[in-house]
Structure formats: C-alpha cells, structure tokens
Design an enzyme around this catalytic site. Structure first.
Site, PDB file in Angstrom:
ATOM      1  N   LYS A 175      59.952  27.946  47.099  1.00 52.89           N
ATOM      2  CA  LYS A 175      59.209  26.690  47.157  1.00 52.89           C
ATOM      3  C   LYS A 175      57.895  26.817  46.378  1.00 52.89           C
ATOM      4  O   LYS A 175      57.941  27.058  45.186  1.00 52.89           O
ATOM      5  CB  LYS A 175      59.000  26.282  48.620  1.00 52.89           C
ATOM      6  N   ASP A 186      55.809  30.741  59.601  1.00 50.42           N
ATOM      7  CA  ASP A 186      56.434  30.381  58.333  1.00 50.42           C
ATOM      8  C   ASP A 186      55.394  29.550  57.570  1.00 50.42           C
ATOM      9  O   ASP A 186      55.118  28.409  57.927  1.00 50.42           O
ATOM     10  CB  ASP A 186      57.713  29.575  58.592  1.00 50.42           C
ATOM     11  N   TYR A 245      62.819  24.213  59.848  1.00 45.22           N
ATOM     12  CA  TYR A 245      63.769  24.154  58.746  1.00 45.22           C
ATOM     13  C   TYR A 245      65.186  24.353  59.308  1.00 45.22           C
ATOM     14  O   TYR A 245      65.400  25.247  60.134  1.00 45.22           O
ATOM     15  CB  TYR A 245      63.416  25.242  57.734  1.00 45.22           C
TER      16      TYR A 245
HETATM   17  C1  LIG Z   1      63.468  26.556  52.313  1.00 48.73           C
HETATM   18  C2  LIG Z   1      62.805  27.022  53.543  1.00 48.73           C
HETATM   19  C3  LIG Z   1      63.229  28.202  54.172  1.00 48.73           C
HETATM   20  C4  LIG Z   1      64.413  29.007  53.692  1.00 48.73           C
HETATM   21  O1  LIG Z   1      64.180  29.593  52.462  1.00 48.73           O
HETATM   22  P1  LIG Z   1      65.337  29.897  51.380  1.00 48.73           P
HETATM   23  O2  LIG Z   1      64.582  30.495  50.251  1.00 48.73           O
HETATM   24  O3  LIG Z   1      65.992  28.600  51.046  1.00 48.73           O
HETATM   25  O4  LIG Z   1      66.286  30.851  52.024  1.00 48.73           O
HETATM   26  C5  LIG Z   1      62.528  28.618  55.289  1.00 48.73           C
HETATM   27  N1  LIG Z   1      61.485  27.898  55.776  1.00 48.73           N
HETATM   28  C6  LIG Z   1      61.066  26.753  55.200  1.00 48.73           C
HETATM   29  C7  LIG Z   1      59.905  26.016  55.778  1.00 48.73           C
HETATM   30  C8  LIG Z   1      61.712  26.272  54.065  1.00 48.73           C
HETATM   31  O5  LIG Z   1      61.299  25.116  53.518  1.00 48.73           O
END
Ligand SMILES: *Cc1c(COP(=O)(O)O)cnc(C)c1O
Length: 380
Positions: free
Chosen positions: A195, A170, A98
């Site tokens: 998300k 992640d 990301y």
């Molecule tokens: C969006 C995202 C992030 C960051 O998260 P935020 O809530 O926007 O700070 C980190 N890792 C992945 C894979 C993401 O899609």
C-alpha cells in the site's frame, strides 16, 4: 534529523564498494562460503539478503523500533506474527479489520486453537472488560479498514500492558509518516508495504517493526523458519517508494480532503467516514495521535448497493480495483471485494454495508478528483 530527511538518509548509505547512491539489487539466492560455515555475513537469501536488509533497517528505524523484518505480503507478515502464539493463546482484536486479516485469524482459530475475541475499541471500557480474562495479544488497526475508526493508542496500550498482553498495530493506513505506535509503547507494528510504503501498485509485500531486540530476534527466527520472504527486486521497489512517502502522504491528504468535502452533506450520501472531517466522531483523537489524516475516505451512499454500483460505473479517474495507497486513485466496494471473505451478517453488524464505497485518493490534482466524485454522484 526530521522525518522527511530520515526517509532518505536513515540507515541508507551509499554502497561501500562502488559509491552507488541506491542499494544494489542483490539477485543471489546463495553466497559463497570461505570455509564450511565461515561466510561474509550472508548465507542464503531466505535467511538474509543485503537488499532486503536495507529495507528492513529503514522500516525498523522509521517506525522507531529496534529493527524491522520484510515479508512477501502483509498477510505473510501476519502469518509470521501468529506463528509466535501457540494453541490456546488468546487474541483480543479490534472488530473492524481488513478482510484477509479476519480470514487468517479465523483459520488459526479453527486449525490451531487460537482464541480470538473481536471488540469495538472505540470505547475503551469494552477493551477493559475483554482484558479481565487473560490475553496474550491485543491487535488493532487504526484507522480501521474500511470504516476509518480509530483506537486510542495511549489508552489501549496501557490497558494491554497492565493485562500483560503484547500490543500490535497494523499501521498500513497511517504509515509512520502520520503515526508511530512504537513511540507510544506498542510492541509490534505490521505493514502491508503493498500500500502506501510501496505506493505505486507495483509490488506485494509486508513488514514487521519490533520495539525490542529480543522480539526482533524471535521474529527473525520465525521469518526464516516460515520463509514468507520478499525477493530483492520487490525490496528495492519498496525502498524506492519509502523515499517519497512524506510528500506522497501530504498529497494524498489534500486529495482526500477535497473528496470528503464534496461528499459531506451531499443529498445522495448517507454518511462519510474521514478522520480529517470535524464531523468524524473521533476527529479530536485523530488530531492528538496522528500528524495527518491520510488518503482514504469511505462513503455510504443513500441508495444502498444499487447506488454504490452506479457510482462505481460513473467514476472516470478512480479505477475500480482492490488495494489502496497508490499514486493513482483506486475505488473499492468492500462488501463484494476486499471484505467479501467476511460473512454478510458479520459485515453488516459492524457497518460494512452494501452501500459502502472506499476511495483511495491518489496524487492527481485534487480538483479533478473532486469533479469526478461530484459527477459520479449525479448518476446514483
Ligand atoms: C492490504 C492490507 C493487508 C494485507 O496485506 P497484503 O500485502 O495484501 O497481504 C493487511 N492490512 C491492511 C490494513 C491492508 O490494507
């Protein structure tokens, strides 16, 4: 209890005072003390809040960890994670990330003297050689954002632990509904709850799940010290989102499959990235370590940037917007949106080209999404 049942009942009990089936939203920044430093378990909402605690317990349990911690955003969670790695620490990270994660890693490299090496981990030999030198943390996304590449979790975790490095995943794309890295030995799981966990484009949030009690205690200390915590209302929304995670992920996957099948083999398409397609180079690994393939499909259009922009203009149901994982379908042009913070040369070197489009397939009727993509391709 099986996973879909646990989404509603694990660590979630009716409120003991009123019987309310949902956790109340405790809109209180502070809590009365009976005498100085004698309290009823709650002191100040940066340190802890009952609504947040309910979300943290649920995420920690669903990820099979010792516990969870909630943050004001995914990057708030990452900043807190990085707070545990002093100057001179070395992180070995997957190279497709990301954009905001990459930006924060680079900030820590410049400001705080972290050492960070980016490695293509689709071949574990590259990770093995990166770990010949001392490392403190191995950091992966799997599937990665935006190219949907996978990291073999069993293999990579074994290599990291042999090198005495901690392993963080992640898990934003897969969610615990499809993949639970802690069950495979990972030490830390990170989420952007913005998300899929929240799932409705109505909140920004993050979370960590920790395998050990000790790590949970250490990161809870950092959470309070740094203070990137979510408000109780956002915690409530994230909890409500969690309840439907199982059914949503199944619907997202049906949509993604319908969209991927339209794209695959289309003459205006250079390449489709979706782990659920048998043409995906790591399809067998996806089958082994995930219990579903998720709702994100990336596509490289044959006509480069111009074709990508024309395709975006023609879509009717997919909304052009950053973010992903929501009930409504969203589309992103990584090179100019989510990954614009990564310099072009670096982006292109690992495949985030100007013709790449990332589709987050929502829970609309899959046939409508397939039609939308089919007719938008005609205009490219
Ligand atoms: C969006 C995202 C992030 C960051 O998260 P935020 O809530 O926007 O700070 C980190 N890792 C992945 C894979 C993401 O899609």
């Amino acid at each position: 209890m099986r996973f879909d049942t646990r989404l509603l009942h694990d660590h979630q009990r009716p409120d003991p005072f009123t019987g309310a089936v949902n956790v109340p939203i405790y809109l209180s920044s502070t809590f009365r003390q009976i005498a100085p430093n004698r309290n009823q378990g709650w002191v100040y909402s940066r340190s802890g809040n009952p609504t947040r605690a309910a979300l943290e317990a649920a995420i920690g349990a669903l990820e099979s960890g010792a516990g969870g911690l909630a943050f004001s955003s995914g990057l708030g969670a990452l900043e807190t994670l990085l707070g545990a790695f002093p100057s001179g620490s070395r992180i070995v990270s997957v190279d497709d990330l990301y954009g905001g994660t990459w930006r924060l890693f680079e900030h820590h490299r410049r400001q705080f003297g972290l050492r960070i090496d980016y490695v293509d981990m689709s071949d574990l030999d590259r990770l093995r050689s990166a770990l010949r030198e001392r490392a403190d943390l191995v950091y992966v996304e799997t599937p990665t954002n935006p190219l949907l590449r996978l990291v073999d979790l069993d293999g990579a975790i074994a290599l990291a632990h042999r090198a005495r490095a901690r392993f963080a995943v992640d898990n934003t794309f897969a969610t615990p509904a499809l993949q639970r890295p802690i069950e495979r030995g990972a030490d830390i799981v990170l989420h952007s709850t913005t998300k899929y966990l929240g799932g409705h484009s109505d909140l920004v949030g993050g979370a960590l799940a920790l395998r050990s009690r000790r790590a949970l205690r250490d990161f809870a200390w950092l959470q309070n010290a740094i203070g990137a915590v979510p408000g109780p209302f956002d915690c409530y929304l994230a909890l409500r989102g969690l309840h439907t995670l199982g059914v949503r992920m199944r619907a997202h996957e049906q949509s993604a499959r319908a969209v991927a099948e339209v794209l695959e083999g289309h003459r205006r398409v250079e390449r489709v990235h979706y782990p659920g397609l048998s043409s995906h180079p790591q399809h067998r690994l996806a089958k082994r370590q995930m219990s579903g393939y998720g709702g994100i499909v990336s596509v490289e259009l044959a006509g480069g940037r111009r074709a990508a922009l024309a395709f975006l203009r023609k879509l009717r149901i997919f909304t052009l917007a950053e973010s992903l994982g929501a009930v409504e379908s969203l589309v992103d042009h990584p090179a100019s949106m989510t990954h614009a913070s990564v310099p072009r040369a670096e982006r292109e070197a690992h495949g985030v080209t100007e013709g790449l489009v990332r589709l987050s397939c929502g829970i609309e009727d899959p046939a409508d999404l397939a039609d939308d993509v089919r007719s938008a391709l005609r205009g490219t």
